[in-house]
Design a protein around this motif. Structure first.
Motif, short mmCIF file in Angstrom:
data_model
loop_
_atom_site.label_atom_id
_atom_site.label_comp_id
_atom_site.label_asym_id
_atom_site.label_seq_id
_atom_site.Cartn_x
_atom_site.Cartn_y
_atom_site.Cartn_z
N UNK A 65 59.98 58.61 19.95
CA UNK A 65 58.84 57.97 19.30
C UNK A 65 58.51 56.68 20.05
N UNK A 66 57.24 56.57 20.46
CA UNK A 66 56.81 55.44 21.28
C UNK A 66 55.52 54.83 20.75
N UNK A 67 55.23 53.62 21.23
CA UNK A 67 53.94 52.98 21.04
C UNK A 67 53.33 52.79 22.42
N UNK A 68 52.06 53.17 22.56
CA UNK A 68 51.36 52.97 23.83
C UNK A 68 50.14 52.10 23.59
N UNK A 119 55.32 51.91 27.99
CA UNK A 119 55.53 52.31 26.60
C UNK A 119 56.66 51.49 26.00
N UNK A 120 56.63 51.34 24.69
CA UNK A 120 57.74 50.68 24.00
C UNK A 120 58.26 51.60 22.90
N UNK A 121 59.56 51.56 22.69
CA UNK A 121 60.19 52.43 21.69
C UNK A 121 59.72 52.04 20.30
N UNK A 122 59.61 53.02 19.43
CA UNK A 122 59.19 52.80 18.04
C UNK A 122 60.34 53.19 17.12
N UNK A 128 48.67 50.59 14.80
CA UNK A 128 47.26 50.70 15.18
C UNK A 128 46.52 49.36 15.03
N UNK A 129 46.93 48.54 14.04
CA UNK A 129 46.31 47.21 13.88
C UNK A 129 46.58 46.33 15.09
N UNK A 130 47.71 46.57 15.78
CA UNK A 130 48.08 45.80 16.97
C UNK A 130 47.50 46.43 18.25
N UNK A 131 46.46 47.27 18.09
CA UNK A 131 45.79 47.93 19.21
C UNK A 131 46.74 48.81 20.03
N UNK A 132 47.66 49.47 19.32
CA UNK A 132 48.55 50.43 19.96
C UNK A 132 48.41 51.77 19.25
N UNK A 133 48.96 52.81 19.87
CA UNK A 133 48.87 54.16 19.31
C UNK A 133 50.28 54.72 19.18
#
Length: 193
Positions: free
Chosen positions: A41-44, A8-11, A23-28
């Motif tokens: 808050x994360x991006x997966x 995961x990466x921090x958002x 979401x455009x970068x294929x992450x959620x």
């Protein structure tokens, strides 16, 4: 119980526009909360998360900047047309901790003859289980059941370490009598001829 490891990466950006870019970068976009800590808050990765969430009550092992966190899905938002993930809430769990989850109920066997109908009153059974030993599903035999028979929560055999989180007398599955068609009236038959 399956455990899936995801990086995961921090958002740091918030709002509708930032979520669309993620979401455009294929992450959620994901929010991780629980145990009295502030929400994180994360991006997966979208594809990996989508595959992991196909398993009910999956245990996610998140790698957040070298730190490992265990989490289970709490709320999942999907696009109603495409089915893609929009947002996910994850609940932090610890090994040995008991959590309340809903386990899907599956049936096996054939009903007694008579064309009766099987009704799932509860599609998933609320149970308490250790966070790292959550069963994927519960199987119930309906072999030989007839109209009027019912299976309650206490009738279902639970794996070791799992207990009910619902009233023991709650009906999970019941058998309904088949509805017979009414014979056509004589006046209707002569009109058809």
């Amino acid at each position: 119980m399956s455990e899936v490891k995801i990086t995961a990466e921090a958002r740091n950006d918030f709002g509708k526009g930032a979520a669309r870019r993620v979401r455009r970068n294929n992450q959620v976009p994901v929010v991780l909360y629980g145990h009295g800590s502030d929400p994180v808050h994360l991006n997966l990765p979208g594809h990996e998360l989508l595959l992991a969430l196909r398993t009910p009550n999956v245990l996610l092992n998140l790698d957040i900047a070298g730190r490992s966190e265990l989490a289970i899905p709490k709320a999942i938002q999907r696009d109603p047309l495409r089915g893609s993930l929009i947002h996910v809430d994850l609940l932090v769990v610890k090994r040995g901790e008991t959590v309340t989850v809903e386990i899907p109920v599956e049936t096996e066997g054939e009903l007694a003859a008579g064309g009766n109908l099987l009704e799932h009153v509860l599609n998933a059974l609320p149970v308490e289980a250790e966070a790292t030993h959550i069963p994927q599903s519960l199987t119930v035999s309906v072999a030989g059941l007839t109209a009027g028979d019912a299976i309650t929560a206490k009738d279902i055999t639970l794996p070791k370490g799992v207990s009910l989180a619902v009233d023991a007398d709650a009906v999970v599955i019941q058998v309904l009598a088949a509805q017979a068609e009414e014979p056509a009236a004589e006046g209707d038959a002569s009109a058809e001829a």
